[in-house]
Scaffold this motif. Structure first.
Motif, PDB file in Angstrom:
ATOM      1  N   ILE A  65       0.844  -1.198   0.000  1.00  0.00           N
ATOM      2  CA  ILE A  65       0.000   0.000   0.000  1.00  0.00           C
ATOM      3  C   ILE A  65       0.877   1.244   0.000  1.00  0.00           C
ATOM      4  N   LEU A  66       1.905   1.256   0.841  1.00  0.00           N
ATOM      5  CA  LEU A  66       2.820   2.404   0.877  1.00  0.00           C
ATOM      6  C   LEU A  66       3.469   2.643  -0.489  1.00  0.00           C
ATOM      7  N   LYS A  67       3.895   1.593  -1.140  1.00  0.00           N
ATOM      8  CA  LYS A  67       4.517   1.737  -2.465  1.00  0.00           C
ATOM      9  C   LYS A  67       3.531   2.298  -3.481  1.00  0.00           C
ATOM     10  N   LYS A 116      -0.521  11.510   2.193  1.00  0.00           N
ATOM     11  CA  LYS A 116       0.801  12.033   2.498  1.00  0.00           C
ATOM     12  C   LYS A 116       1.542  10.964   3.307  1.00  0.00           C
ATOM     13  N   ILE A 117       2.716  10.595   2.816  1.00  0.00           N
ATOM     14  CA  ILE A 117       3.546   9.625   3.535  1.00  0.00           C
ATOM     15  C   ILE A 117       4.373  10.395   4.556  1.00  0.00           C
ATOM     16  N   LEU A 118       4.204  10.050   5.824  1.00  0.00           N
ATOM     17  CA  LEU A 118       4.892  10.743   6.895  1.00  0.00           C
ATOM     18  C   LEU A 118       6.244  10.098   7.209  1.00  0.00           C
ATOM     19  N   ASN A 119       6.329   8.821   6.997  1.00  0.00           N
ATOM     20  CA  ASN A 119       7.557   8.090   7.292  1.00  0.00           C
ATOM     21  C   ASN A 119       7.804   7.144   6.142  1.00  0.00           C
ATOM     22  N   ASN A 120       8.778   7.464   5.288  1.00  0.00           N
ATOM     23  CA  ASN A 120       9.022   6.605   4.128  1.00  0.00           C
ATOM     24  C   ASN A 120      10.265   5.736   4.304  1.00  0.00           C
ATOM     25  N   ASN A 121      10.650   5.464   5.549  1.00  0.00           N
ATOM     26  CA  ASN A 121      11.767   4.554   5.819  1.00  0.00           C
ATOM     27  C   ASN A 121      11.453   3.135   5.395  1.00  0.00           C
TER      28      ASN A 121
END
Length: 123
Positions: A65-67, A116-121
């Protein structure tokens, strides 16, 4: 008397043979019970592995999902559902988990807003 004694010995031999059969049967029962216990232990180990692997799957779905959000921050939950081949409720659940982990936030309304991605680590 000797004949009666022989009959007694023969009867006692039959009793001993019958008792031996009973002991063998009880041994088989114990072995079968041991196999059942071993099978149950294997089932428990398999279920534990499924639970552990299930946790990895959840994280993998969140990662996917993040990707997808990273490549298109205006992606809809319906599009995520189609791309990940999961039910839309599953997408909602994972999005809520990602929000709770402070990894994403929704800016604006459902229609016209964006992610909005807050943490993309984790990408």
């Amino acid at each position: 008397v000797i004949e009666d004694g022989a009959n007694v010995i023969e009867n006692e031999t039959n009793v001993i043979e019958d008792e031996t059969d009973v002991i063998e049967d009880e041994t088989d029962v114990i072995e079968n019970e041991a196999n059942v216990i071993e099978s149950k232990v294997n089932v428990i180990e398999d279920e534990t592995n499924v639970i552990e692997n299930g946790a990895d799957v959840i994280e993998n779905k969140e990662q996917e999902i993040l990707k997808q959000i990273y490549s298109n921050n205006k992606i809809s939950t319906k599009e995520l559902s189609e791309k990940l081949n999961v039910n839309i409720r599953t997408v909602f659940r994972h999005l809520e988990k990602l929000k709770a982990k402070k990894m994403i936030e929704r800016i604006g309304p459902d229609k016209g807003g964006y992610w909005k991605i807050l943490n993309n680590n984790n990408l």
